[in-house]
Design a protein around this motif. Structure first.
Motif, PDB file in Angstrom:
ATOM      1  N   LEU A 342       2.169   5.683  12.972  1.00 14.31           N
ATOM      2  CA  LEU A 342       3.188   5.419  11.971  1.00 14.31           C
ATOM      3  C   LEU A 342       2.730   5.924  10.604  1.00 14.31           C
ATOM      4  O   LEU A 342       1.627   5.589  10.153  1.00 14.31           O
ATOM      5  CB  LEU A 342       3.476   3.918  11.899  1.00 14.31           C
ATOM      6  N   TRP A 343       3.588   6.689   9.948  1.00 16.97           N
ATOM      7  CA  TRP A 343       3.282   7.287   8.651  1.00 16.97           C
ATOM      8  C   TRP A 343       4.174   6.645   7.593  1.00 16.97           C
ATOM      9  O   TRP A 343       5.392   6.838   7.594  1.00 16.97           O
ATOM     10  CB  TRP A 343       3.506   8.788   8.718  1.00 16.97           C
ATOM     11  N   PHE A 344       3.567   5.867   6.693  1.00 17.52           N
ATOM     12  CA  PHE A 344       4.292   5.205   5.616  1.00 17.52           C
ATOM     13  C   PHE A 344       4.108   6.020   4.333  1.00 17.52           C
ATOM     14  O   PHE A 344       3.322   5.659   3.453  1.00 17.52           O
ATOM     15  CB  PHE A 344       3.784   3.775   5.437  1.00 17.52           C
ATOM     16  N   ASP A 345       4.819   7.111   4.256  1.00 20.61           N
ATOM     17  CA  ASP A 345       4.704   7.988   3.096  1.00 20.61           C
ATOM     18  C   ASP A 345       5.238   7.269   1.851  1.00 20.61           C
ATOM     19  O   ASP A 345       6.289   6.635   1.881  1.00 20.61           O
ATOM     20  CB  ASP A 345       5.517   9.264   3.348  1.00 20.61           C
ATOM     21  N   GLY A 346       4.492   7.370   0.750  1.00 24.35           N
ATOM     22  CA  GLY A 346       4.957   6.809  -0.503  1.00 24.35           C
ATOM     23  C   GLY A 346       4.821   5.307  -0.634  1.00 24.35           C
ATOM     24  O   GLY A 346       5.332   4.725  -1.602  1.00 24.35           O
ATOM     25  N   LEU A 347       4.136   4.656   0.296  1.00 27.86           N
ATOM     26  CA  LEU A 347       3.952   3.206   0.195  1.00 27.86           C
ATOM     27  C   LEU A 347       2.940   2.901  -0.917  1.00 27.86           C
ATOM     28  O   LEU A 347       2.002   3.658  -1.131  1.00 27.86           O
ATOM     29  CB  LEU A 347       3.460   2.646   1.529  1.00 27.86           C
ATOM     30  N   SER A 348       3.137   1.781  -1.604  1.00 30.47           N
ATOM     31  CA  SER A 348       2.299   1.468  -2.769  1.00 30.47           C
ATOM     32  C   SER A 348       0.928   0.922  -2.394  1.00 30.47           C
ATOM     33  O   SER A 348       0.072   0.753  -3.264  1.00 30.47           O
ATOM     34  CB  SER A 348       3.013   0.448  -3.664  1.00 30.47           C
ATOM     35  N   ILE A 349       0.692   0.618  -1.123  1.00 32.35           N
ATOM     36  CA  ILE A 349      -0.619   0.132  -0.695  1.00 32.35           C
ATOM     37  C   ILE A 349      -1.165   1.058   0.381  1.00 32.35           C
ATOM     38  O   ILE A 349      -0.429   1.816   1.014  1.00 32.35           O
ATOM     39  CB  ILE A 349      -0.551  -1.321  -0.165  1.00 32.35           C
ATOM     40  N   SER A 350      -2.486   1.006   0.591  1.00 34.41           N
ATOM     41  CA  SER A 350      -3.134   1.861   1.592  1.00 34.41           C
ATOM     42  C   SER A 350      -2.973   1.264   2.986  1.00 34.41           C
ATOM     43  O   SER A 350      -2.599   0.097   3.151  1.00 34.41           O
ATOM     44  CB  SER A 350      -4.620   1.998   1.271  1.00 34.41           C
ATOM     45  N   SER A 351      -3.297   2.068   3.988  1.00 34.98           N
ATOM     46  CA  SER A 351      -3.231   1.578   5.370  1.00 34.98           C
ATOM     47  C   SER A 351      -4.229   0.440   5.588  1.00 34.98           C
ATOM     48  O   SER A 351      -3.966  -0.477   6.370  1.00 34.98           O
ATOM     49  CB  SER A 351      -3.505   2.719   6.346  1.00 34.98           C
ATOM     50  N   GLN A 352      -5.375   0.467   4.903  1.00 39.12           N
ATOM     51  CA  GLN A 352      -6.347  -0.622   5.032  1.00 39.12           C
ATOM     52  C   GLN A 352      -5.781  -1.912   4.459  1.00 39.12           C
ATOM     53  O   GLN A 352      -5.928  -2.991   5.051  1.00 39.12           O
ATOM     54  CB  GLN A 352      -7.654  -0.259   4.330  1.00 39.12           C
ATOM     55  N   GLN A 353      -5.119  -1.824   3.301  1.00 36.96           N
ATOM     56  CA  GLN A 353      -4.497  -3.010   2.715  1.00 36.96           C
ATOM     57  C   GLN A 353      -3.373  -3.534   3.593  1.00 36.96           C
ATOM     58  O   GLN A 353      -3.201  -4.744   3.747  1.00 36.96           O
ATOM     59  CB  GLN A 353      -3.984  -2.678   1.312  1.00 36.96           C
ATOM     60  N   LEU A 354      -2.610  -2.625   4.186  1.00 34.24           N
ATOM     61  CA  LEU A 354      -1.544  -3.050   5.089  1.00 34.24           C
ATOM     62  C   LEU A 354      -2.135  -3.723   6.325  1.00 34.24           C
ATOM     63  O   LEU A 354      -1.635  -4.766   6.783  1.00 34.24           O
ATOM     64  CB  LEU A 354      -0.691  -1.848   5.489  1.00 34.24           C
ATOM     65  N   TYR A 355      -3.201  -3.144   6.860  1.00 41.62           N
ATOM     66  CA  TYR A 355      -3.905  -3.752   7.996  1.00 41.62           C
ATOM     67  C   TYR A 355      -4.312  -5.190   7.679  1.00 41.62           C
ATOM     68  O   TYR A 355      -4.136  -6.103   8.500  1.00 41.62           O
ATOM     69  CB  TYR A 355      -5.125  -2.902   8.346  1.00 41.62           C
TER      70      TYR A 355
END
Length: 416
Positions: A342-355
Protein backbone atom coordinates in the motif's frame (compact mmCIF):
# COMPACT_ATOMS: atom_id res chain seq x y z
CA UNK A 1 36.85 -7.26 22.16
CA UNK A 2 33.87 -8.93 20.45
CA UNK A 3 34.29 -10.50 17.02
CA UNK A 4 32.88 -8.89 13.89
CA UNK A 5 30.31 -11.68 13.79
CA UNK A 6 29.29 -10.96 17.39
CA UNK A 7 28.98 -7.22 16.76
CA UNK A 8 26.87 -7.78 13.66
CA UNK A 9 24.36 -10.16 15.22
CA UNK A 10 24.09 -8.46 18.58
CA UNK A 11 22.27 -5.58 16.89
CA UNK A 12 18.49 -5.57 16.34
CA UNK A 13 17.37 -6.52 12.84
CA UNK A 14 14.21 -5.82 10.86
CA UNK A 15 13.45 -9.51 10.27
CA UNK A 16 13.76 -10.28 14.00
CA UNK A 17 11.31 -7.48 14.82
CA UNK A 18 8.90 -8.83 12.22
CA UNK A 19 9.07 -12.35 13.66
CA UNK A 20 8.56 -11.03 17.18
CA UNK A 21 5.47 -9.18 15.95
CA UNK A 22 4.30 -12.36 14.23
CA UNK A 23 4.69 -14.37 17.44
CA UNK A 24 2.81 -11.72 19.41
CA UNK A 25 0.04 -11.65 16.84
CA UNK A 26 -0.33 -15.43 16.81
CA UNK A 27 -0.37 -15.72 20.62
CA UNK A 28 -2.56 -12.67 21.34
CA UNK A 29 -6.18 -13.34 20.38
CA UNK A 30 -6.87 -9.60 20.33
CA UNK A 31 -4.21 -8.82 17.69
CA UNK A 32 -5.05 -8.50 14.01
CA UNK A 33 -1.96 -10.11 12.49
CA UNK A 34 -1.41 -8.70 9.00
CA UNK A 35 2.33 -8.35 9.44
CA UNK A 36 3.90 -11.79 9.12
CA UNK A 37 4.24 -14.37 6.40
CA UNK A 38 2.14 -17.16 7.88
CA UNK A 39 0.17 -18.88 5.10
CA UNK A 40 -3.60 -19.11 5.19
CA UNK A 41 -5.32 -22.07 6.80
CA UNK A 42 -6.85 -23.55 3.62
CA UNK A 43 -9.19 -26.41 4.61
CA UNK A 44 -8.50 -28.69 1.64
CA UNK A 45 -4.74 -28.25 1.97
CA UNK A 46 -4.81 -28.88 5.72
CA UNK A 47 -6.94 -31.97 5.19
CA UNK A 48 -4.54 -33.46 2.65
CA UNK A 49 -1.50 -32.67 4.80
CA UNK A 50 -3.19 -34.28 7.80
CA UNK A 51 -3.87 -37.40 5.72
CA UNK A 52 -0.22 -37.62 4.70
CA UNK A 53 0.90 -37.05 8.29
CA UNK A 54 -1.41 -39.77 9.59
CA UNK A 55 -0.21 -42.19 6.92
CA UNK A 56 3.41 -41.49 7.86
CA UNK A 57 2.57 -42.23 11.50
CA UNK A 58 0.60 -45.37 10.66
CA UNK A 59 3.26 -47.01 8.49
CA UNK A 60 6.14 -46.03 10.78
CA UNK A 61 7.79 -43.71 8.25
CA UNK A 62 7.51 -40.68 10.53
CA UNK A 63 9.08 -42.39 13.55
CA UNK A 64 11.81 -43.85 11.35
CA UNK A 65 12.58 -40.39 9.90
CA UNK A 66 12.77 -38.55 13.20
CA UNK A 67 14.75 -41.37 14.84
CA UNK A 68 17.69 -40.98 12.46
CA UNK A 69 19.89 -38.30 10.93
CA UNK A 70 19.67 -37.65 7.23
CA UNK A 71 22.81 -36.67 5.36
CA UNK A 72 23.84 -33.00 5.18
CA UNK A 73 21.84 -32.53 1.96
CA UNK A 74 18.66 -33.96 3.48
CA UNK A 75 16.47 -36.96 2.76
CA UNK A 76 17.78 -38.95 -0.21
CA UNK A 77 14.35 -40.34 -1.10
CA UNK A 78 12.70 -36.90 -0.98
CA UNK A 79 15.44 -35.39 -3.15
CA UNK A 80 15.00 -38.23 -5.62
CA UNK A 81 11.24 -37.64 -5.80
CA UNK A 82 11.72 -33.88 -6.17
CA UNK A 83 14.32 -34.34 -8.91
CA UNK A 84 11.79 -36.32 -10.95
CA UNK A 85 9.11 -33.68 -10.48
CA UNK A 86 11.45 -30.79 -11.39
CA UNK A 87 12.83 -32.64 -14.42
CA UNK A 88 9.31 -32.90 -15.81
CA UNK A 89 8.53 -29.28 -14.90
CA UNK A 90 11.62 -27.75 -16.52
CA UNK A 91 11.96 -30.27 -19.32
CA UNK A 92 15.60 -30.80 -18.43
CA UNK A 93 17.55 -33.27 -16.34
CA UNK A 94 17.44 -32.44 -12.63
CA UNK A 95 19.13 -35.03 -10.41
CA UNK A 96 19.26 -35.44 -6.63
CA UNK A 97 22.78 -33.99 -6.89
CA UNK A 98 21.15 -30.70 -7.97
CA UNK A 99 19.17 -30.46 -4.70
CA UNK A 100 19.99 -29.54 -1.12
CA UNK A 101 17.50 -29.28 1.73
CA UNK A 102 18.00 -26.68 4.44
CA UNK A 103 16.40 -25.72 7.74
CA UNK A 104 14.17 -23.16 6.06
CA UNK A 105 14.87 -20.79 3.19
CA UNK A 106 16.30 -18.12 5.48
CA UNK A 107 19.22 -20.36 6.43
CA UNK A 108 19.77 -21.10 2.72
CA UNK A 109 19.89 -17.38 1.93
CA UNK A 110 22.44 -16.83 4.70
CA UNK A 111 24.67 -19.60 3.38
CA UNK A 112 24.42 -18.52 -0.26
CA UNK A 113 24.92 -14.83 0.50
CA UNK A 114 28.17 -15.52 2.33
CA UNK A 115 29.39 -18.07 -0.21
CA UNK A 116 29.15 -15.60 -3.08
CA UNK A 117 29.67 -12.25 -1.38
CA UNK A 118 31.67 -10.72 1.44
CA UNK A 119 35.22 -9.64 2.17
CA UNK A 120 37.86 -10.95 -0.27
CA UNK A 121 41.53 -11.66 0.42
CA UNK A 122 42.56 -8.31 -1.07
CA UNK A 123 40.23 -6.47 1.32
CA UNK A 124 37.60 -5.56 -1.28
CA UNK A 125 33.93 -6.42 -0.75
CA UNK A 126 31.93 -8.58 -3.15
CA UNK A 127 28.30 -7.46 -3.05
CA UNK A 128 24.87 -8.84 -3.89
CA UNK A 129 22.85 -6.90 -6.43
CA UNK A 130 19.09 -6.68 -6.01
CA UNK A 131 17.72 -5.73 -9.45
CA UNK A 132 15.18 -3.44 -7.82
CA UNK A 133 13.86 -2.45 -4.43
CA UNK A 134 11.60 -2.85 -2.49
CA UNK A 135 12.61 -6.44 -1.75
CA UNK A 136 12.26 -9.05 0.97
CA UNK A 137 12.96 -7.77 4.48
CA UNK A 138 14.89 -10.92 5.39
CA UNK A 139 17.71 -10.19 2.92
CA UNK A 140 18.89 -7.03 4.70
CA UNK A 141 21.09 -8.59 7.40
CA UNK A 142 22.24 -11.81 5.72
CA UNK A 143 25.88 -10.87 5.37
CA UNK A 144 28.54 -11.37 8.00
CA UNK A 145 29.90 -8.14 6.52
CA UNK A 146 27.84 -4.96 6.58
CA UNK A 147 26.80 -3.14 3.39
CA UNK A 148 26.57 -6.39 1.47
CA UNK A 149 23.69 -5.30 -0.78
CA UNK A 150 23.37 -2.81 -3.58
CA UNK A 151 20.13 -1.90 -5.28
CA UNK A 152 18.37 0.83 -7.21
CA UNK A 153 14.81 2.11 -6.92
CA UNK A 154 12.34 0.38 -9.20
CA UNK A 155 10.70 2.28 -12.02
CA UNK A 156 7.08 3.04 -11.12
CA UNK A 157 4.34 2.68 -13.72
CA UNK A 158 0.97 4.15 -12.72
CA UNK A 159 -1.97 1.95 -13.71
CA UNK A 160 -5.73 2.54 -13.84
CA UNK A 161 -7.95 2.13 -10.80
CA UNK A 162 -5.33 3.51 -8.37
CA UNK A 163 -2.87 0.70 -8.97
CA UNK A 164 0.82 0.79 -9.91
CA UNK A 165 3.62 -1.60 -10.84
CA UNK A 166 7.36 -1.72 -10.22
CA UNK A 167 9.78 -2.63 -13.01
CA UNK A 168 13.56 -3.08 -13.21
CA UNK A 169 15.50 -0.06 -14.44
CA UNK A 170 17.91 -1.95 -16.70
CA UNK A 171 19.71 1.28 -17.60
CA UNK A 172 21.11 1.23 -14.04
CA UNK A 173 21.68 -2.55 -13.88
CA UNK A 174 25.47 -2.94 -13.96
CA UNK A 175 27.34 -6.19 -13.35
CA UNK A 176 31.00 -5.49 -12.66
CA UNK A 177 33.71 -7.22 -10.64
CA UNK A 178 32.19 -5.99 -7.38
CA UNK A 179 29.04 -8.12 -7.79
CA UNK A 180 29.13 -11.68 -6.49
CA UNK A 181 25.49 -12.64 -6.99
CA UNK A 182 22.16 -11.26 -8.25
CA UNK A 183 19.12 -11.99 -6.07
CA UNK A 184 15.41 -11.43 -6.61
CA UNK A 185 12.18 -12.91 -5.27
CA UNK A 186 9.61 -14.29 -7.74
CA UNK A 187 6.92 -13.18 -6.96
CA UNK A 188 8.30 -10.30 -4.95
CA UNK A 189 7.85 -10.13 -1.23
CA UNK A 190 6.62 -7.49 -0.20
CA UNK A 191 4.81 -6.13 -3.26
CA UNK A 192 3.24 -9.10 -5.02
CA UNK A 193 5.09 -7.98 -8.16
CA UNK A 194 6.05 -10.62 -10.70
CA UNK A 195 8.89 -10.04 -13.11
CA UNK A 196 7.75 -10.35 -16.70
CA UNK A 197 9.11 -13.17 -18.84
CA UNK A 198 11.19 -10.59 -20.73
CA UNK A 199 12.64 -9.21 -17.47
CA UNK A 200 13.54 -12.72 -16.31
CA UNK A 201 15.13 -13.50 -19.68
CA UNK A 202 17.13 -10.27 -19.59
CA UNK A 203 18.34 -10.97 -16.04
CA UNK A 204 19.32 -14.52 -16.98
CA UNK A 205 21.17 -13.39 -20.10
CA UNK A 206 23.12 -10.61 -18.39
CA UNK A 207 24.09 -12.82 -15.46
CA UNK A 208 25.31 -15.59 -17.75
CA UNK A 209 27.36 -13.14 -19.80
CA UNK A 210 28.97 -11.72 -16.64
CA UNK A 211 29.46 -15.13 -14.99
CA UNK A 212 27.45 -14.00 -11.98
CA UNK A 213 24.96 -16.47 -10.44
CA UNK A 214 21.28 -15.50 -10.44
CA UNK A 215 19.33 -16.55 -7.34
CA UNK A 216 15.54 -16.73 -7.79
CA UNK A 217 13.70 -16.90 -4.48
CA UNK A 218 10.50 -18.77 -5.34
CA UNK A 219 9.14 -19.26 -1.82
CA UNK A 220 5.70 -18.07 -3.01
CA UNK A 221 6.08 -19.00 -6.66
CA UNK A 222 6.43 -21.79 -9.17
CA UNK A 223 6.31 -24.71 -9.24
CA UNK A 224 4.84 -24.82 -5.70
CA UNK A 225 2.97 -23.27 -3.92
CA UNK A 226 2.43 -21.40 -7.22
CA UNK A 227 0.81 -18.30 -5.73
CA UNK A 228 1.05 -16.57 -9.09
CA UNK A 229 -1.92 -14.86 -10.72
CA UNK A 230 -0.37 -14.68 -14.19
CA UNK A 231 1.27 -17.56 -16.03
CA UNK A 232 5.06 -17.50 -16.16
CA UNK A 233 7.82 -19.96 -16.92
CA UNK A 234 10.95 -19.83 -14.81
CA UNK A 235 14.31 -20.24 -16.52
CA UNK A 236 16.70 -22.85 -15.16
CA UNK A 237 20.31 -23.57 -16.05
CA UNK A 238 23.67 -24.08 -14.34
CA UNK A 239 23.98 -20.35 -13.60
CA UNK A 240 20.62 -20.14 -11.82
CA UNK A 241 20.01 -20.98 -8.16
CA UNK A 242 16.39 -21.69 -7.25
CA UNK A 243 15.23 -21.48 -3.65
CA UNK A 244 11.92 -23.25 -2.96
CA UNK A 245 10.08 -23.87 0.29
CA UNK A 246 7.40 -25.98 1.95
CA UNK A 247 6.36 -23.05 4.18
CA UNK A 248 3.78 -21.32 1.97
CA UNK A 249 2.39 -24.68 0.96
CA UNK A 250 1.08 -24.73 4.52
CA UNK A 251 4.03 -26.10 6.52
CA UNK A 252 6.04 -23.17 7.89
CA UNK A 253 6.71 -25.02 11.14
CA UNK A 254 8.67 -27.86 9.53
CA UNK A 255 11.35 -25.36 8.36
CA UNK A 256 12.20 -27.02 5.06
CA UNK A 257 13.94 -24.94 2.41
CA UNK A 258 15.08 -26.34 -0.92
CA UNK A 259 18.04 -25.20 -3.02
CA UNK A 260 18.20 -26.32 -6.66
CA UNK A 261 21.48 -25.51 -8.39
CA UNK A 262 24.51 -26.91 -10.19
CA UNK A 263 25.95 -29.98 -8.41
CA UNK A 264 29.23 -28.14 -7.68
CA UNK A 265 27.37 -25.59 -5.57
CA UNK A 266 25.24 -28.26 -3.90
CA UNK A 267 28.47 -29.99 -2.83
CA UNK A 268 29.60 -26.76 -1.17
CA UNK A 269 26.21 -26.48 0.54
CA UNK A 270 26.70 -30.00 1.92
CA UNK A 271 30.05 -29.05 3.45
CA UNK A 272 28.55 -25.93 5.00
CA UNK A 273 25.49 -27.78 6.31
CA UNK A 274 27.64 -30.41 7.96
CA UNK A 275 29.47 -27.73 9.93
CA UNK A 276 26.46 -25.58 10.84
CA UNK A 277 23.66 -28.08 11.45
CA UNK A 278 24.90 -31.63 10.71
CA UNK A 279 21.70 -32.27 8.72
CA UNK A 280 18.37 -30.58 7.95
CA UNK A 281 15.18 -31.71 9.65
CA UNK A 282 13.31 -34.70 8.24
CA UNK A 283 9.70 -33.91 9.17
CA UNK A 284 8.80 -31.89 6.06
CA UNK A 285 10.24 -34.40 3.59
CA UNK A 286 8.55 -37.42 5.18
CA UNK A 287 5.12 -35.70 5.17
CA UNK A 288 5.30 -34.38 1.61
CA UNK A 289 7.32 -37.00 -0.27
CA UNK A 290 4.22 -38.98 -1.39
CA UNK A 291 2.57 -35.84 -2.80
CA UNK A 292 5.79 -34.87 -4.57
CA UNK A 293 6.16 -38.35 -6.07
CA UNK A 294 2.56 -38.44 -7.27
CA UNK A 295 2.55 -34.85 -8.49
CA UNK A 296 -0.32 -33.91 -6.19
CA UNK A 297 1.76 -31.04 -4.83
CA UNK A 298 1.40 -29.35 -8.22
CA UNK A 299 -2.33 -30.04 -8.43
CA UNK A 300 -2.96 -28.62 -4.97
CA UNK A 301 -0.84 -25.59 -5.78
CA UNK A 302 -2.52 -24.82 -9.09
CA UNK A 303 -6.11 -25.87 -8.42
CA UNK A 304 -6.52 -24.99 -4.73
CA UNK A 305 -3.84 -22.66 -3.35
CA UNK A 306 -3.53 -20.26 -6.27
CA UNK A 307 -7.27 -19.58 -6.79
CA UNK A 308 -7.80 -19.28 -3.03
CA UNK A 309 -5.28 -16.44 -2.73
CA UNK A 310 -6.30 -14.82 -6.00
CA UNK A 311 -9.88 -14.47 -4.80
CA UNK A 312 -8.83 -13.13 -1.37
CA UNK A 313 -6.49 -10.62 -3.00
CA UNK A 314 -9.23 -9.27 -5.27
CA UNK A 315 -11.72 -8.96 -2.40
CA UNK A 316 -9.26 -7.11 -0.16
CA UNK A 317 -8.11 -4.74 -2.90
CA UNK A 318 -11.70 -3.77 -3.65
CA UNK A 319 -12.48 -3.26 0.04
CA UNK A 320 -9.37 -1.13 0.60
CA UNK A 321 -10.15 1.14 -2.34
CA UNK A 322 -13.68 1.63 -1.07
CA UNK A 323 -12.55 2.27 2.51
CA UNK A 324 -9.79 4.76 1.55
CA UNK A 325 -11.15 6.75 -1.41
CA UNK A 326 -8.42 9.40 -1.64
CA UNK A 327 -6.79 9.30 -5.12
CA UNK A 328 -3.32 9.57 -3.55
CA UNK A 329 -3.75 6.09 -2.07
CA UNK A 330 -2.53 3.37 -4.45
CA UNK A 331 -2.02 -0.41 -4.30
CA UNK A 332 0.65 -2.34 -6.19
CA UNK A 333 -0.84 -4.61 -8.84
CA UNK A 334 -1.37 -7.97 -7.16
CA UNK A 335 0.38 -10.63 -9.25
CA UNK A 336 1.26 -13.19 -6.57
CA UNK A 337 2.46 -13.92 -3.02
CA UNK A 338 0.18 -13.26 -0.01
CA UNK A 339 0.68 -9.54 0.55
CA UNK A 340 -0.62 -6.21 -0.66
CA UNK A 341 1.75 -3.24 -0.88
CA UNK A 342 0.00 0.00 0.00
CA UNK A 343 1.35 3.40 -1.07
CA UNK A 344 0.08 6.38 0.93
CA UNK A 345 1.42 9.17 -1.24
CA UNK A 346 1.32 12.60 0.39
CA UNK A 347 0.46 11.35 3.88
CA UNK A 348 1.66 13.65 6.67
CA UNK A 349 3.25 10.81 8.68
CA UNK A 350 5.81 8.15 7.75
CA UNK A 351 5.09 4.45 7.33
CA UNK A 352 6.90 3.82 10.65
CA UNK A 353 4.63 6.29 12.44
CA UNK A 354 1.60 4.72 10.80
CA UNK A 355 2.83 1.27 11.86
CA UNK A 356 3.08 2.46 15.47
CA UNK A 357 -0.41 4.02 15.43
CA UNK A 358 -1.91 0.83 14.02
CA UNK A 359 0.00 -1.39 16.45
CA UNK A 360 -1.41 0.63 19.36
CA UNK A 361 -4.85 -0.36 18.10
CA UNK A 362 -3.94 -4.04 17.81
CA UNK A 363 -3.34 -4.09 14.06
CA UNK A 364 0.09 -5.44 13.07
CA UNK A 365 1.49 -4.48 9.65
CA UNK A 366 5.07 -3.91 8.43
CA UNK A 367 6.48 -0.44 7.75
CA UNK A 368 7.76 -0.19 4.21
CA UNK A 369 11.18 1.36 4.80
CA UNK A 370 12.50 -2.03 5.96
CA UNK A 371 12.14 -3.38 2.41
CA UNK A 372 14.76 -1.20 0.71
CA UNK A 373 18.12 -2.89 1.41
CA UNK A 374 21.07 -1.54 -0.53
CA UNK A 375 19.36 1.74 -1.46
CA UNK A 376 21.61 4.77 -1.07
CA UNK A 377 19.09 7.25 -2.51
CA UNK A 378 16.42 8.36 -0.06
CA UNK A 379 12.98 9.36 -1.30
CA UNK A 380 9.54 10.09 0.08
CA UNK A 381 8.32 6.85 -1.51
CA UNK A 382 10.50 4.71 0.78
CA UNK A 383 8.66 6.06 3.84
CA UNK A 384 5.17 6.06 2.33
CA UNK A 385 4.39 2.34 1.97
CA UNK A 386 3.32 -0.55 4.19
CA UNK A 387 2.97 -4.29 3.63
CA UNK A 388 -0.16 -6.13 4.72
CA UNK A 389 -0.94 -9.84 4.52
CA UNK A 390 -4.33 -10.95 3.25
CA UNK A 391 -3.86 -14.56 4.40
CA UNK A 392 -5.99 -14.05 7.51
CA UNK A 393 -9.72 -14.92 7.76
CA UNK A 394 -12.10 -12.45 6.13
CA UNK A 395 -13.48 -11.17 9.43
CA UNK A 396 -9.93 -10.25 10.54
CA UNK A 397 -9.32 -8.45 7.24
CA UNK A 398 -12.57 -6.50 7.60
CA UNK A 399 -11.61 -5.30 11.10
CA UNK A 400 -8.11 -4.41 9.87
CA UNK A 401 -9.42 -2.35 6.95
CA UNK A 402 -11.76 -0.48 9.29
CA UNK A 403 -8.92 0.45 11.65
CA UNK A 404 -6.61 1.40 8.79
CA UNK A 405 -9.20 3.66 7.17
CA UNK A 406 -10.00 5.31 10.51
CA UNK A 407 -6.33 6.24 10.90
CA UNK A 408 -5.56 7.24 7.32
CA UNK A 409 -8.69 9.03 6.07
CA UNK A 410 -8.53 11.89 8.64
CA UNK A 411 -4.89 12.48 7.71
CA UNK A 412 -5.79 12.79 4.04
CA UNK A 413 -8.72 15.05 4.87
CA UNK A 414 -6.32 17.39 6.66
CA UNK A 415 -4.27 17.68 3.45
CA UNK A 416 -6.73 18.28 0.60
Amino acid sequence: MPSQFSRKFSRPSAITTLMEDLNQGVRDPNSLMLGGGNPAQIPEVKSRLQNYLESAVADGALLEAVSNYDGPLGSDSFRDALAGLLSDYFGTGVTPQHIALTNGSQSAFFALANLFAGRRADGSLKKILLPMSPEYIGYSDLGVNDDLFISHPAKITLLPDREFKYQIDFDRFVLDDSIGMVLTSCPTNPTGNMLTDSELAELDSRCQQAGVPLLLDCAYGAPFPNILFEDTRLPFNDNIILCLSLSKLGLPGVRCGIVVAAPELISRMANLAGVISLAPGSLGPVITEPMVRSGEILRLSTEVIRPYYKEKSAIMMKALKQAIPDPRFRIHKSEGAIFLWLWFDGLSISSQQLYEKLKNRGLIVVAGHHFFPGISEQSDHINACIRVSYAQPNEVLQQAIKILSEEVNPLYEEQP
